[in-house]
Design an enzyme around this catalytic site. Sequence first.
Site, PDB file in Angstrom:
ATOM      1  N   ASN A 192     -12.135  -0.422  -7.160  1.00  0.00           N
ATOM      2  CA  ASN A 192     -12.139  -1.851  -6.860  1.00  0.00           C
ATOM      3  C   ASN A 192     -13.584  -2.327  -6.809  1.00  0.00           C
ATOM      4  O   ASN A 192     -14.322  -1.995  -5.883  1.00  0.00           O
ATOM      5  CB  ASN A 192     -11.435  -2.095  -5.521  1.00  0.00           C
ATOM      6  N   CYS A 217     -12.984 -10.830  -3.675  1.00  0.00           N
ATOM      7  CA  CYS A 217     -12.396 -10.295  -4.914  1.00  0.00           C
ATOM      8  C   CYS A 217     -11.912 -11.395  -5.850  1.00  0.00           C
ATOM      9  O   CYS A 217     -11.782 -11.163  -7.059  1.00  0.00           O
ATOM     10  CB  CYS A 217     -11.259  -9.341  -4.591  1.00  0.00           C
ATOM     11  N   HIS A 260      -7.124  -8.474 -11.148  1.00  0.00           N
ATOM     12  CA  HIS A 260      -8.116  -7.842 -10.285  1.00  0.00           C
ATOM     13  C   HIS A 260      -7.719  -6.381 -10.127  1.00  0.00           C
ATOM     14  O   HIS A 260      -6.570  -6.057  -9.826  1.00  0.00           O
ATOM     15  CB  HIS A 260      -8.137  -8.549  -8.932  1.00  0.00           C
TER      16      HIS A 260
END
Length: 323
Positions: free
Chosen positions: A280, A113, A250
């Site tokens: 996500n 990520c 993020h």
Amino acid sequence: MRRAVVRGTGHYLPERVVENSWFEDKLDTSDEWIRTRTGIERRHFAADDQRTSDLGIAAAKAALANAGMDVDQIDAIIVATSTPDFTFPSVATMVQAGLGMKRGFAFDVQAVCAGFVFALANADAMIRSGQANRVIVIGAETFSRIMDWTDRGTCVLFGDGAGAVILEAQEGDGTSADRGILATDLNSDGQYRELLYVDGGVASTGTAGHLRMQGNLVFRHAVEKLANTAHHALDLAEIAPEQIDWLVPHQANLRIIEATAKRMHLPMEKVVLTVADHGNTSAASIPLALSVGNSQGKFQPGQILVAEAIGGGLAWGSVVLRW
């Protein structure tokens, strides 16, 4: 001093939209449960014949159009991804071919990520050193391919997509008043591998495996580490926290984003949010948010943006840039 200035942004989301309700007859979960715990309402899943490189190509084309550039003007492509089409070659070289780019170089970065932040730092260093003048930096993922559809703690969280940013070398004075990337901060600590990982791989099981996560522990590490890395990068850039115009985090979980913003004493009105619509998307989440924010006219020339992310490894980092 050479600075890496944002010239264009672009993104691509697969056509298939999956609402939270899709999971209700498959798992012990509900739309309300997912929304209240994550802030996610829907996500996009790639079609069976779509690969990560396909998403990256589409996002790169959108960024080139936004920048008013031709691919022949690009020196390098860096793709951040944890879900490559193949073990090799890299997704970046397939994007290069898909764009018809026959010069320069292309490679992948893998920091889960946090991958896009790591890729931006690499592109910034190459531009500062003179190795490249224009770089397309892409985050692209097809995380739907590594989900365990029986694990409600993970499979409801992730989606597929791609975002791209074009960086161009421009001369600056070497002060915090310059446009472009002002500072980056990168970190990792391998002792936390078990908190977030995929239980497969070429050298271990010979299969792709599935994502595994200890959500509560990841949450605690995320809030502390994201706030710390952002403040460190701000210090390096000689920018005060109150000068931040936009936080582009993020997009993992709304609760993490809210807790991080609180630690940074930032109102949510200064935070770019796409998690509700995208879920996500790992390395794609920050460039997706940048592209969406740019298309909505949020960012004005001269504004200070902070992007920060944390992912498996653990790996985390941040970037401070002036739009």
